[in-house]
Write an enzyme that holds these catalytic residues in place. Structure first.
Site, PDB file in Angstrom:
ATOM      1  CG  HIS A   1      68.536  64.966  93.781  1.00  0.00           C
ATOM      2  ND1 HIS A   1      69.645  64.158  92.400  1.00  0.00           N
ATOM      3  CD2 HIS A   1      68.339  65.878  93.894  1.00  0.00           C
ATOM      4  CE1 HIS A   1      70.326  65.643  92.835  1.00  0.00           C
ATOM      5  NE2 HIS A   1      69.321  66.795  93.349  1.00  0.00           N
TER       6      HIS A   1
ATOM      7  CB  THR B   1      78.249  64.293  94.843  1.00  0.00           C
ATOM      8  OG1 THR B   1      77.585  64.985  93.860  1.00  0.00           O
ATOM      9  CG2 THR B   1      78.952  66.040  96.466  1.00  0.00           C
TER      10      THR B   1
HETATM   11  N1  APR Z   1      83.986  56.441  96.126  1.00  0.00           N
HETATM   12  C1  APR Z   1      83.148  57.438  95.795  1.00  0.00           C
HETATM   13  N2  APR Z   1      83.890  59.035  95.413  1.00  0.00           N
HETATM   14  C2  APR Z   1      83.736  58.061  93.892  1.00  0.00           C
HETATM   15  C3  APR Z   1      83.843  56.641  93.465  1.00  0.00           C
HETATM   16  C4  APR Z   1      83.939  55.804  94.490  1.00  0.00           C
HETATM   17  N3  APR Z   1      84.345  54.152  94.629  1.00  0.00           N
HETATM   18  N4  APR Z   1      83.724  56.151  92.493  1.00  0.00           N
HETATM   19  C5  APR Z   1      83.570  57.693  91.616  1.00  0.00           C
HETATM   20  N5  APR Z   1      83.594  58.269  92.566  1.00  0.00           N
HETATM   21  C6  APR Z   1      83.401  59.894  92.482  1.00  0.00           C
HETATM   22  C7  APR Z   1      83.135  60.322  91.103  1.00  0.00           C
HETATM   23  O1  APR Z   1      84.895  60.695  91.056  1.00  0.00           O
HETATM   24  C8  APR Z   1      82.601  61.603  91.018  1.00  0.00           C
HETATM   25  O2  APR Z   1      83.175  62.853  91.851  1.00  0.00           O
HETATM   26  O3  APR Z   1      81.582  60.298  92.478  1.00  0.00           O
HETATM   27  C9  APR Z   1      80.889  61.495  91.684  1.00  0.00           C
HETATM   28  C10 APR Z   1      79.702  60.721  90.592  1.00  0.00           C
HETATM   29  O4  APR Z   1      79.907  61.703  90.172  1.00  0.00           O
HETATM   30  P1  APR Z   1      78.424  62.219  89.376  1.00  0.00           P
HETATM   31  O5  APR Z   1      78.395  61.195  88.666  1.00  0.00           O
HETATM   32  O6  APR Z   1      77.996  63.585  88.889  1.00  0.00           O
HETATM   33  O7  APR Z   1      76.881  61.944  90.934  1.00  0.00           O
HETATM   34  P2  APR Z   1      76.402  63.141  91.465  1.00  0.00           P
HETATM   35  O8  APR Z   1      77.357  63.761  91.657  1.00  0.00           O
HETATM   36  O9  APR Z   1      75.969  62.161  92.235  1.00  0.00           O
HETATM   37  O10 APR Z   1      75.657  63.741  90.587  1.00  0.00           O
HETATM   38  C11 APR Z   1      74.711  64.257  91.206  1.00  0.00           C
HETATM   39  O11 APR Z   1      73.752  64.577  88.830  1.00  0.00           O
HETATM   40  O12 APR Z   1      72.454  63.442  86.745  1.00  0.00           O
HETATM   41  C12 APR Z   1      72.257  64.187  88.710  1.00  0.00           C
HETATM   42  O13 APR Z   1      70.389  63.030  89.079  1.00  0.00           O
HETATM   43  C13 APR Z   1      71.430  63.460  89.468  1.00  0.00           C
HETATM   44  O14 APR Z   1      71.949  62.626  91.569  1.00  0.00           O
HETATM   45  C14 APR Z   1      72.350  62.856  90.637  1.00  0.00           C
HETATM   46  C15 APR Z   1      73.312  64.632  90.312  1.00  0.00           C
END
Ligand code: APR
Length: 265
Positions: free
Chosen positions: A129, A205
């Site tokens: 990204h 994620t």
């Molecule tokens: N350790 C590991 N995982 C964690 C922690 C932690 N301390 N805290 C939260 N999480 C998990 C949550 O349970 C969730 O499943 O991290 C995940 C974060 O999810 P998102 O906020 O959706 O992030 P991501 O999957 O990276 O989003 C993908 O969405 O908006 C777009 O471009 C943005 O790259 C991003 C994409």
């Protein structure tokens, strides 16, 4: 590989995951916002403190939003950049670097734009990204991407983003917004590596944003072992051989400790 009940018990599960990692020859680590949470950087979709619980992505993370209100979008990125500049790697990022001590081939595929894996020392990072720490001409007037070093520019910061010195278009963060294509070379490499992976470690994620969310399913179909580290269940949990339920800053160092123990045994 594991029954539904023992899939969730620690630490035998940590040891089992460490064994799978030890035997890996082509590891792909797929990361999302959760890996940086313990650095103080909010995720997007956590219900209480996720960015998308407080801000509207349609107003801040689409090309149309930037066209409508470049200053709002630019200021939001400036706010987040400041947060990232003050944050550093956490034990989860460090553990991913440590994997390189034990395994011959480790590639990190990240959806994060914060640059922390690279800062921490991971040697091969694919940024699906883009990078929020870089900027580009919004028209990519000199080719894709036309990166612009804004430190070299003078402009009225109260009026929004600077203008491209080549063509006068707005300068924007060099990230991929909703509705935009991912950088083709990065995407192609991520798909190739996922196809060939023998183990995929999926960290922090939500597994709901395509095409990254598809990579674990692709790897699984090719026979890879899937290890997921996440305090919550996600769509990936169902295909994971091991779901290590907890924060990555706590879980991953335990995995490295187990890996060190069995590697020296
Ligand atoms: N350790 C590991 N995982 C964690 C922690 C932690 N301390 N805290 C939260 N999480 C998990 C949550 O349970 C969730 O499943 O991290 C995940 C974060 O999810 P998102 O906020 O959706 O992030 P991501 O999957 O990276 O989003 C993908 O969405 O908006 C777009 O471009 C943005 O790259 C991003 C994409």
């Amino acid at each position: 590989m594991s029954s539904e009940s023992d899939k969730h018990a620690l630490p035998p599960l940590i040891t089992a995951a460490a064994r799978a990692l030890r035997d890996s020859r082509r590891l792909v680590v797929l990361t999302g916002a959760g890996i940086s949470k313990e650095s103080g950087i909010p995720t997007f979709r956590d219900a209480m403190d996720g960015l998308w619980a407080r801000y509207d992505p349609h107003q801040l993370a689409t090309p149309e939003a930037f066209e409508r209100n470049p200053k709002l979008v630019w200021d939001w990125y400036e706010y987040r950049r400041e947060m990232v500049r003050q944050a550093g790697p956490n034990p989860g990022h460090r553990a991913i670097v440590d994997l390189e001590t034990y395994l011959p081939h480790v590639v990190v595929v990240t959806q994060n734009t914060d640059g922390i894996h690279q800062l921490c020392g991971s040697s091969d990072v694919i940024t699906l990204h883009g990078s929020m720490l870089s900027n580009r001409c919004s028209r990519n007037c000199q080719g894709d991407p036309t990166l612009i070093d804004v430190d070299d520019l003078v402009w009225d910061r109260d009026s929004g983003p600077p203008r491209c010195p080549h063509c006068g278009a707005w300068v924007r963060p060099a990230v991929v917004w909703f509705g935009e294509s991912l950088p083709p070379a990065a995407l192609e490499r991520a798909f190739d590596l996922s196809n060939q992976a023998d183990v995929m470690l999926v960290v922090g994620t939500s597994g709901v944003v395509q095409p990254a969310a598809n990579l674990p399913f692709l790897a699984r179909r090719q026979g890879a072992v899937i290890i997921e580290v996440n305090p919550s269940r996600t769509p990936i949990t169902a295909i994971a051989d091991w779901h290590l339920a907890g924060p990555s800053g706590q879980i991953l160092p335990q995995v490295i400790a187990a890996l060190a123990e069995i590697s020296h045994a």
